[in-house]
Design a protein around this motif. Structure first.
Motif, short mmCIF file in Angstrom:
data_model
loop_
_atom_site.label_atom_id
_atom_site.label_comp_id
_atom_site.label_asym_id
_atom_site.label_seq_id
_atom_site.Cartn_x
_atom_site.Cartn_y
_atom_site.Cartn_z
N ALA A 128 -6.59 -0.53 3.48
CA ALA A 128 -5.22 -1.03 3.31
C ALA A 128 -5.32 -2.36 2.58
N ILE A 129 -4.62 -2.46 1.45
CA ILE A 129 -4.69 -3.67 0.61
C ILE A 129 -3.31 -4.31 0.60
N ASP A 130 -3.19 -5.45 1.26
CA ASP A 130 -1.90 -6.14 1.38
C ASP A 130 -1.27 -6.41 0.03
N SER A 131 -2.05 -6.84 -0.95
CA SER A 131 -1.50 -7.20 -2.26
C SER A 131 -0.92 -6.00 -3.01
N LEU A 132 -1.25 -4.78 -2.58
CA LEU A 132 -0.69 -3.57 -3.18
C LEU A 132 0.46 -3.00 -2.37
N GLY A 133 0.89 -3.74 -1.33
CA GLY A 133 2.02 -3.31 -0.53
C GLY A 133 1.69 -2.37 0.60
N ASP A 134 0.41 -2.21 0.89
CA ASP A 134 0.02 -1.30 1.97
C ASP A 134 0.51 -1.79 3.33
N LYS A 135 1.06 -0.85 4.09
CA LYS A 135 1.40 -1.09 5.49
C LYS A 135 0.29 -0.54 6.39
N ASN A 136 -0.50 0.38 5.83
CA ASN A 136 -1.62 1.03 6.52
C ASN A 136 -2.50 1.64 5.44
N ASP A 137 -3.45 2.48 5.82
CA ASP A 137 -4.31 3.08 4.79
C ASP A 137 -3.88 4.51 4.43
N ASP A 138 -2.62 4.87 4.72
CA ASP A 138 -2.12 6.20 4.36
C ASP A 138 -2.03 6.36 2.84
N MET A 139 -2.50 7.50 2.36
CA MET A 139 -2.28 7.92 0.99
C MET A 139 -1.33 9.11 1.08
N ILE A 140 -0.20 9.03 0.39
CA ILE A 140 0.82 10.09 0.45
C ILE A 140 0.61 11.06 -0.71
N VAL A 141 0.56 12.35 -0.37
CA VAL A 141 0.48 13.40 -1.39
C VAL A 141 1.75 14.25 -1.29
#
Length: 150
Positions: A128-141
């Motif tokens: 999870a990368i805060d600077s990319l807007g991540d709230k968690n490490d979920d990748m949505i497909v």
């Protein structure tokens, strides 16, 4: 734009549920009575958990290699009379964040009807990368099928 949902009723906001219930009639004529072709695609958002970004990528993936130069001869009314039935399979926990107007902008012509259903996938991105807007490490497909017809 028409919206029909096969998602569980708790997964969509009230406005989308109203639109979905008003279009779900057993006496309804099919949106595309004459199917020309069906294309499938998928898209993901690795960081930021944005279902719209994943859905836009899925729709682009489905149509990006198509050219239909004979539409004016095949379809009465040409490009403006095309009808698109777009099925989007989106993980239920991310359906509420979907911006269908943004997804609709992928299609340069035609009347678009969306069906949203539970599906797609949530996979770990590994970080999870805060600077990319991540709230968690979920990748949505998101998976999509685009039926083109009239």
């Amino acid at each position: 734009m028409v919206l029909k949902s096969t998602a569980a009723s708790g997964d969509m906001d009230d406005n989308k549920k109203d639109e979905a219930s008003s279009s779900a009639s057993t006496n309804e004529k099919p949106h595309c009575e004459h199917v020309l072709f069906v294309e499938c695609g998928f898209g993901n958002d690795s960081h930021g958990q944005n279902p719209t970004k994943a859905a836009v990528r899925a729709c682009r993936n489905a149509i990006e290699f198509n050219s239909i130069p004979s539409i004016n001869r095949l379809v009465p009314g040409g490009y403006e009379s095309l009808k698109l039935d777009v099925i989007l399979a989106i993980p239920p926990k991310y359906q509420q964040g979907l911006d269908l107007e943004a997804v609709k902008s992928v299609f340069p012509y035609g009347e678009t009807k969306f069906t949203i259903q539970d599906g797609g996938m949530i996979a770990p991105s590994g970080i999870a990368i805060d600077s990319l807007g991540d709230k968690n490490d979920d990748m949505i497909v998101v998976c999509c099928a685009v039926t083109v017809g009239y």
